[in-house]
Design a protein around this motif. Structure first.
Motif, PDB file in Angstrom:
ATOM      1  N   LYS A  63       1.685   3.305  21.463  1.00 17.01           N
ATOM      2  CA  LYS A  63       2.906   2.495  21.432  1.00 17.01           C
ATOM      3  C   LYS A  63       2.763   1.372  20.387  1.00 17.01           C
ATOM      4  CE  LYS A  63       6.228   0.494  24.520  1.00 17.01           C
ATOM      5  NZ  LYS A  63       6.174  -0.717  25.292  1.00 17.01           N
ATOM      6  N   MET A  64       1.583   0.746  20.407  1.00 12.10           N
ATOM      7  CA  MET A  64       1.335  -0.339  19.451  1.00 12.10           C
ATOM      8  C   MET A  64       1.358   0.210  18.019  1.00 12.10           C
ATOM      9  SD  MET A  64      -2.097  -2.634  19.087  1.00 12.10           S
ATOM     10  CE  MET A  64      -1.751  -4.106  19.978  1.00 12.10           C
ATOM     11  N   ALA A  65       0.688   1.348  17.816  1.00 11.73           N
ATOM     12  CA  ALA A  65       0.622   1.922  16.466  1.00 11.73           C
ATOM     13  C   ALA A  65       2.018   2.305  15.978  1.00 11.73           C
ATOM     14  CB  ALA A  65      -0.301   3.132  16.476  1.00 11.73           C
ATOM     15  N   ARG A  66       2.849   2.798  16.882  1.00 15.02           N
ATOM     16  CA  ARG A  66       4.204   3.193  16.492  1.00 15.02           C
ATOM     17  C   ARG A  66       4.999   1.970  16.022  1.00 15.02           C
ATOM     18  NH1 ARG A  66       6.299   6.115  21.052  1.00 15.02           N
ATOM     19  NH2 ARG A  66       5.067   7.930  20.536  1.00 15.02           N
ATOM     20  N   ALA A  67       4.777   0.833  16.680  1.00 18.84           N
ATOM     21  CA  ALA A  67       5.491  -0.392  16.277  1.00 18.84           C
ATOM     22  C   ALA A  67       5.103  -0.791  14.851  1.00 18.84           C
ATOM     23  CB  ALA A  67       5.167  -1.523  17.256  1.00 18.84           C
ATOM     24  N   TYR A  68       3.819  -0.669  14.513  1.00 21.69           N
ATOM     25  CA  TYR A  68       3.383  -0.982  13.141  1.00 21.69           C
ATOM     26  C   TYR A  68       3.965   0.034  12.152  1.00 21.69           C
ATOM     27  CZ  TYR A  68      -0.118  -4.489  14.470  1.00 21.69           C
ATOM     28  OH  TYR A  68      -0.741  -5.621  14.927  1.00 21.69           O
ATOM     29  N   ALA A  69       3.861   1.320  12.515  1.00 19.85           N
ATOM     30  CA  ALA A  69       4.307   2.378  11.601  1.00 19.85           C
ATOM     31  C   ALA A  69       5.789   2.217  11.289  1.00 19.85           C
ATOM     32  CB  ALA A  69       4.021   3.743  12.217  1.00 19.85           C
ATOM     33  N   LYS A  70       6.561   1.896  12.308  1.00 27.88           N
ATOM     34  CA  LYS A  70       8.002   1.749  12.137  1.00 27.88           C
ATOM     35  C   LYS A  70       8.311   0.607  11.159  1.00 27.88           C
ATOM     36  CE  LYS A  70      12.091   1.043  14.901  1.00 27.88           C
ATOM     37  NZ  LYS A  70      12.483   0.360  16.108  1.00 27.88           N
ATOM     38  N   ARG A  71       7.635  -0.524  11.376  1.00 25.03           N
ATOM     39  CA  ARG A  71       7.918  -1.676  10.524  1.00 25.03           C
ATOM     40  C   ARG A  71       7.415  -1.500   9.097  1.00 25.03           C
ATOM     41  NH1 ARG A  71       7.857  -7.231  13.613  1.00 25.03           N
ATOM     42  NH2 ARG A  71       8.654  -6.579  15.627  1.00 25.03           N
ATOM     43  N   LEU A  72       6.330  -0.734   8.940  1.00 26.44           N
ATOM     44  CA  LEU A  72       5.768  -0.549   7.597  1.00 26.44           C
ATOM     45  C   LEU A  72       6.328   0.698   6.908  1.00 26.44           C
ATOM     46  CD1 LEU A  72       2.049  -1.401   8.451  1.00 26.44           C
ATOM     47  CD2 LEU A  72       3.496  -2.705   6.887  1.00 26.44           C
ATOM     48  N   GLY A  73       7.154   1.444   7.603  1.00 26.33           N
ATOM     49  CA  GLY A  73       7.678   2.695   7.055  1.00 26.33           C
ATOM     50  C   GLY A  73       6.542   3.669   6.786  1.00 26.33           C
ATOM     51  N   ALA A  74       5.548   3.697   7.665  1.00 25.07           N
ATOM     52  CA  ALA A  74       4.345   4.516   7.444  1.00 25.07           C
ATOM     53  C   ALA A  74       4.303   5.686   8.425  1.00 25.07           C
ATOM     54  CB  ALA A  74       3.104   3.647   7.631  1.00 25.07           C
ATOM     55  N   ASN A  75       3.424   6.638   8.128  1.00 28.43           N
ATOM     56  CA  ASN A  75       3.195   7.736   9.079  1.00 28.43           C
ATOM     57  C   ASN A  75       2.255   7.263  10.176  1.00 28.43           C
ATOM     58  OD1 ASN A  75       4.760   9.620   7.733  1.00 28.43           O
ATOM     59  ND2 ASN A  75       3.094  10.001   6.270  1.00 28.43           N
ATOM     60  N   LEU A  85       0.846  -1.195   0.000  1.00 24.46           N
ATOM     61  CA  LEU A  85       0.000   0.000   0.000  1.00 24.46           C
ATOM     62  C   LEU A  85       0.884   1.248   0.000  1.00 24.46           C
ATOM     63  CD1 LEU A  85      -2.533  -1.216   2.709  1.00 24.46           C
ATOM     64  CD2 LEU A  85      -3.016  -0.950   0.277  1.00 24.46           C
ATOM     65  N   LYS A  86       0.550   2.164  -0.876  1.00 29.23           N
ATOM     66  CA  LYS A  86       1.314   3.428  -0.946  1.00 29.23           C
ATOM     67  C   LYS A  86       0.660   4.442   0.001  1.00 29.23           C
ATOM     68  CE  LYS A  86       4.042   2.960  -4.813  1.00 29.23           C
ATOM     69  NZ  LYS A  86       3.781   1.610  -5.139  1.00 29.23           N
ATOM     70  N   ASP A  87       1.353   5.484   0.352  1.00 29.26           N
ATOM     71  CA  ASP A  87       0.821   6.580   1.183  1.00 29.26           C
ATOM     72  C   ASP A  87       0.100   6.024   2.412  1.00 29.26           C
ATOM     73  OD1 ASP A  87       1.610   8.417  -0.783  1.00 29.26           O
ATOM     74  OD2 ASP A  87      -0.241   8.016  -1.894  1.00 29.26           O
ATOM     75  N   LEU A  88       0.834   5.233   3.154  1.00 26.82           N
ATOM     76  CA  LEU A  88       0.200   4.514   4.269  1.00 26.82           C
ATOM     77  C   LEU A  88       0.286   5.308   5.575  1.00 26.82           C
ATOM     78  CD1 LEU A  88      -1.099   1.765   4.767  1.00 26.82           C
ATOM     79  CD2 LEU A  88       1.133   0.867   5.363  1.00 26.82           C
ATOM     80  N   VAL A  89      -0.815   5.313   6.308  1.00 28.88           N
ATOM     81  CA  VAL A  89      -0.783   5.891   7.649  1.00 28.88           C
ATOM     82  C   VAL A  89      -1.351   4.860   8.627  1.00 28.88           C
ATOM     83  CG1 VAL A  89      -3.009   7.102   7.330  1.00 28.88           C
ATOM     84  CG2 VAL A  89      -1.431   7.883   9.088  1.00 28.88           C
ATOM     85  N   VAL A  90      -0.639   4.632   9.714  1.00 30.83           N
ATOM     86  CA  VAL A  90      -1.126   3.724  10.773  1.00 30.83           C
ATOM     87  C   VAL A  90      -1.848   4.580  11.799  1.00 30.83           C
ATOM     88  CG1 VAL A  90      -0.429   2.158  12.619  1.00 30.83           C
ATOM     89  CG2 VAL A  90       0.704   2.028  10.408  1.00 30.83           C
ATOM     90  N   VAL A  91      -3.052   4.135  12.162  1.00 31.84           N
ATOM     91  CA  VAL A  91      -3.889   4.962  13.030  1.00 31.84           C
ATOM     92  C   VAL A  91      -4.142   4.255  14.360  1.00 31.84           C
ATOM     93  CG1 VAL A  91      -6.132   6.112  13.233  1.00 31.84           C
ATOM     94  CG2 VAL A  91      -5.047   5.885  10.991  1.00 31.84           C
ATOM     95  N   SER A  92      -3.853   4.971  15.449  1.00 29.60           N
ATOM     96  CA  SER A  92      -4.233   4.455  16.764  1.00 29.60           C
ATOM     97  C   SER A  92      -5.613   5.026  17.095  1.00 29.60           C
ATOM     98  CB  SER A  92      -3.221   4.902  17.820  1.00 29.60           C
ATOM     99  OG  SER A  92      -3.717   4.539  19.089  1.00 29.60           O
ATOM    100  N   ILE A 141      -5.952   0.918  10.821  1.00 25.72           N
ATOM    101  CA  ILE A 141      -6.231   1.157  12.236  1.00 25.72           C
ATOM    102  C   ILE A 141      -5.715  -0.061  13.005  1.00 25.72           C
ATOM    103  CG2 ILE A 141      -8.093   1.461  13.929  1.00 25.72           C
ATOM    104  CD1 ILE A 141      -9.841   2.416  11.487  1.00 25.72           C
ATOM    105  N   VAL A 142      -4.928   0.156  14.058  1.00 28.32           N
ATOM    106  CA  VAL A 142      -4.451  -0.995  14.836  1.00 28.32           C
ATOM    107  C   VAL A 142      -4.946  -0.872  16.276  1.00 28.32           C
ATOM    108  CG1 VAL A 142      -2.444  -1.365  13.362  1.00 28.32           C
ATOM    109  CG2 VAL A 142      -2.195   0.031  15.394  1.00 28.32           C
TER     110      VAL A 142
END
Ligand code: R5P
Length: 312
Positions: A174-186, A160-167, A216-217
């Motif tokens: 903290k959980m959302a940051r772990a996903y964002a980091k691994r996916l290279g997402a905002n 997926l392009k232009d990805l944002v992980v949403v808490s 959304i995580v």
């Protein structure tokens, strides 16, 4: 592995079998039935003396029955001279009352921790606790796993392009940051206020979601109220495709109906920490198995190897 013994109550025998398959051991034999009036009756049907015992039992709905079965099984195995008993609780229920944030409320998560320890558990293996500090309610070792590793391959595979992980709330950052980091997402955060145990309202969005694909995580979905509200908020803010990756699919009340009728939600990923629909496929819900993750962790606990290195 000859000293390892894996038992299961009635909460999730399917997951217990899949874990045994990974470990290449048979599921140990125990009767976990009921007396005529409904009380739980347990009998361990094989020698457990000196064994390194793992009991697989999420305390998912019916939480009271599943928790009680687990406590009684621990008691039976302790009295049968098991060398060490690990309560494997992929979904740790009764976690939502975890602090005294109002007058006259219990700290049920602590009570459950006390019950498990008193019954005779030597260690706990669990995943994505509702609140990380519940680990500290135990004075025995707790291995805390994360579902992010099992979801990430699937999510990354979608490219997926232009990805944002949403808490969906501040507690999930903290959980959302772990996903964002691994996916290279905002990262974006929703400012959610709980109006009642079944109703939530979202006040603000922190972060940019416009024209972004959103994931959304969250740790759990119960009524689905939080998720549906989050999806509506993101859509209003012009997010593109919206998915959710939620570790524990409690899916109570009318959650399935709400998910079915939420057209803006593309897909919901859950794990099999809780049994879902007897393996039948659902058009919008994808179940990703945690059997390998738990199997590997059990192997490492048994062999006294590092568990944290699993997350590297
Ligand atoms: C809240 O703190 C949790 O992380 C979940 O967002 C919440 O418990 C989900 O409940 P429901 O699906 O009933 O809104």
């Amino acid at each position: 592995m000859d000293k390892i013994a894996v038992f299961s109550g009635n909460a999730h025998p399917g997951l217990a079998k899949d874990i045994c398959k990974y470990l290449k051991v048979g599921l140990s034999d125990a009767l976990v039935g009921r007396f005529s009036e409904g009380e739980i009756r347990v009998k361990i049907n094989e020698n457990a003396r000196g064994k390194d015992v793992f009991i697989i039992q999420p305390t998912s709905p019916p939480a009271n029955d599943n928790l009680m079965e687990l406590l009684i099984m621990i008691d039976a195995l302790r009295r049968a001279s098991a060398e060490r008993i690990t309560a494997v609780i992929p979904y740790f229920g009764y976690a939502r009352q975890d602090r005294k944030d109002q007058p006259r409320v219990p700290i049920t998560a602590k009570l459950v921790a006390n019950l498990l320890t008193t019954a005779g558990a030597d260690r706990i293996l669990t995943m994505d606790l509702h609140a990380g500090q519940i680990q500290g309610f135990f004075d025995i070792p707790v291995d805390h796993l994360f579902a992010v590793g099992v979801f990430i391959d699937y999510l990354a595979g979608l490219k997926l392009k232009d990805l944002v992980v949403v808490s969906p709330d501040v507690g999930g950052i903290k959980m959302a940051r772990a996903y964002a980091k691994r996916l290279g997402a905002n990262l974006a955060i929703l400012d959610k206020r709980r109006l009642s145990s079944e109703k939530a309202e979202i006040m603000h969005i922190l972060g940019d979601v416009e024209n972004k694909n959103a994931v959304i995580v969250d740790d759990l979905i119960a009524t689905g109220g939080s998720l549906i509200e989050a999806v509506a908020t993101l859509k209003k803010a012009n997010a593109k495709n919206i998915r959710a990756a939620i570790s524990h699919g409690v899916l109570s009340g009318s959650a399935l109906l709400s998910i079915d009728s939420c057209r803006e939600l593309e897909e919901l990923l859950i794990t099999d920490s809780i049994p879902f629909s007897n393996g039948k496929k659902h058009p919008k819900i994808k179940v990703i198995s945690i059997a390998e993750l738990f199997g590997e962790t059990i192997k490492r606990i048994h062999n006294e190897e590092s568990v944290s290195s699993l997350f590297d």
